[in-house]
Scaffold this motif. Structure first.
Motif, PDB file in Angstrom:
ATOM      1  N   UNK A 295      22.162   1.137  60.126  1.00 20.47           N
ATOM      2  CA  UNK A 295      22.352   0.625  61.487  1.00 20.47           C
ATOM      3  C   UNK A 295      20.713   0.377  61.973  1.00 20.47           C
ATOM      4  N   UNK A 296      20.660  -0.902  61.974  1.00 28.44           N
ATOM      5  CA  UNK A 296      19.596  -1.784  62.272  1.00 28.44           C
ATOM      6  C   UNK A 296      19.562  -2.120  63.715  1.00 28.44           C
ATOM      7  N   UNK A 297      18.462  -2.674  63.941  1.00 26.95           N
ATOM      8  CA  UNK A 297      18.047  -3.057  65.646  1.00 26.95           C
ATOM      9  C   UNK A 297      18.989  -3.848  66.182  1.00 26.95           C
ATOM     10  N   UNK A 298      19.261  -4.831  65.453  1.00 29.75           N
ATOM     11  CA  UNK A 298      20.014  -6.133  66.066  1.00 29.75           C
ATOM     12  C   UNK A 298      21.513  -5.908  65.715  1.00 29.75           C
ATOM     13  N   UNK A 299      21.941  -5.091  64.462  1.00 33.26           N
ATOM     14  CA  UNK A 299      23.406  -5.382  64.106  1.00 33.26           C
ATOM     15  C   UNK A 299      23.558  -3.831  63.159  1.00 33.26           C
ATOM     16  N   UNK A 300      24.497  -3.766  62.936  1.00 39.04           N
ATOM     17  CA  UNK A 300      24.884  -2.451  61.643  1.00 39.04           C
ATOM     18  C   UNK A 300      25.209  -3.617  60.446  1.00 39.04           C
ATOM     19  N   UNK A 301      24.580  -3.316  59.252  1.00 36.94           N
ATOM     20  CA  UNK A 301      24.929  -3.967  58.156  1.00 36.94           C
ATOM     21  C   UNK A 301      25.945  -3.092  57.401  1.00 36.94           C
ATOM     22  N   UNK A 302      26.852  -3.521  56.810  1.00 39.55           N
ATOM     23  CA  UNK A 302      27.768  -2.850  55.947  1.00 39.55           C
ATOM     24  C   UNK A 302      27.529  -3.533  54.552  1.00 39.55           C
ATOM     25  N   UNK A 303      27.409  -2.573  53.579  1.00 38.64           N
ATOM     26  CA  UNK A 303      27.234  -3.189  52.288  1.00 38.64           C
ATOM     27  C   UNK A 303      28.587  -2.829  51.236  1.00 38.64           C
TER      28      UNK A 303
END
Length: 142
Positions: free
Chosen positions: A76-84
């Motif tokens: 959960x990043x500041x500008x978006x959620x990254x899914x790996x």
């Protein structure tokens, strides 16, 4: 040779999620944590201070560099959620086109809100990535 700089840390994913400032990212992380646990069957582990990973695999490059890294997870990043999803999206262009409103890199999908995407399709993509990793690498649940 040196391994990956992002390594497992002894942090609790629920505590990390509770400290996420952005309400949408925090709410989405609260959905993604059990989502990934259900799909993978593995416990969550923090990789670095912000990536919640599931499983790990051992890699070795022709250069001699080797190490371990998470198989799948999210941050959960500041500008978006990254899914790996490893090993990346080289064969997932059709699925990415149908997934919804996302941006993507080599092995991560950036999502503003889970409501913008097809969660069933995301689950398929995660399962495909898991199957590939388990067929091609030495994998571990944690």
């Amino acid at each position: 040779m040196a391994g990956n700089k992002t390594v497992p840390l002894d942090l609790q994913p629920l505590e990390v999620i509770a400290r996420v400032d952005h309400p949408q990212r925090r709410a989405d992380a609260e959905v993604l944590l059990p989502f990934f646990k259900r799909i993978t069957g593995w416990p969550a582990q923090m990789w670095g201070p912000s990536i919640i990973g599931f499983g790990r695999y051992h890699y070795r490059y022709d250069s001699g560099r080797e190490g371990e890294f998470l198989i799948t997870g999210f941050s959960p990043r500041k500008a978006y959620t990254s899914v790996y999803i490893l090993p990346g999206y080289q064969d997932m262009s059709d699925a990415l086109a149908r997934l919804g409103k996302v941006k993507h890199g080599k092995s991560c999908i950036n999502i503003k809100a889970l409501s913008d995407i097809d969660m069933g399709l995301l689950e398929e993509m995660i399962r495909d990535g898991l199957a590939y990793m388990q067929a091609n690498y030495e994998t571990y649940p944690r």
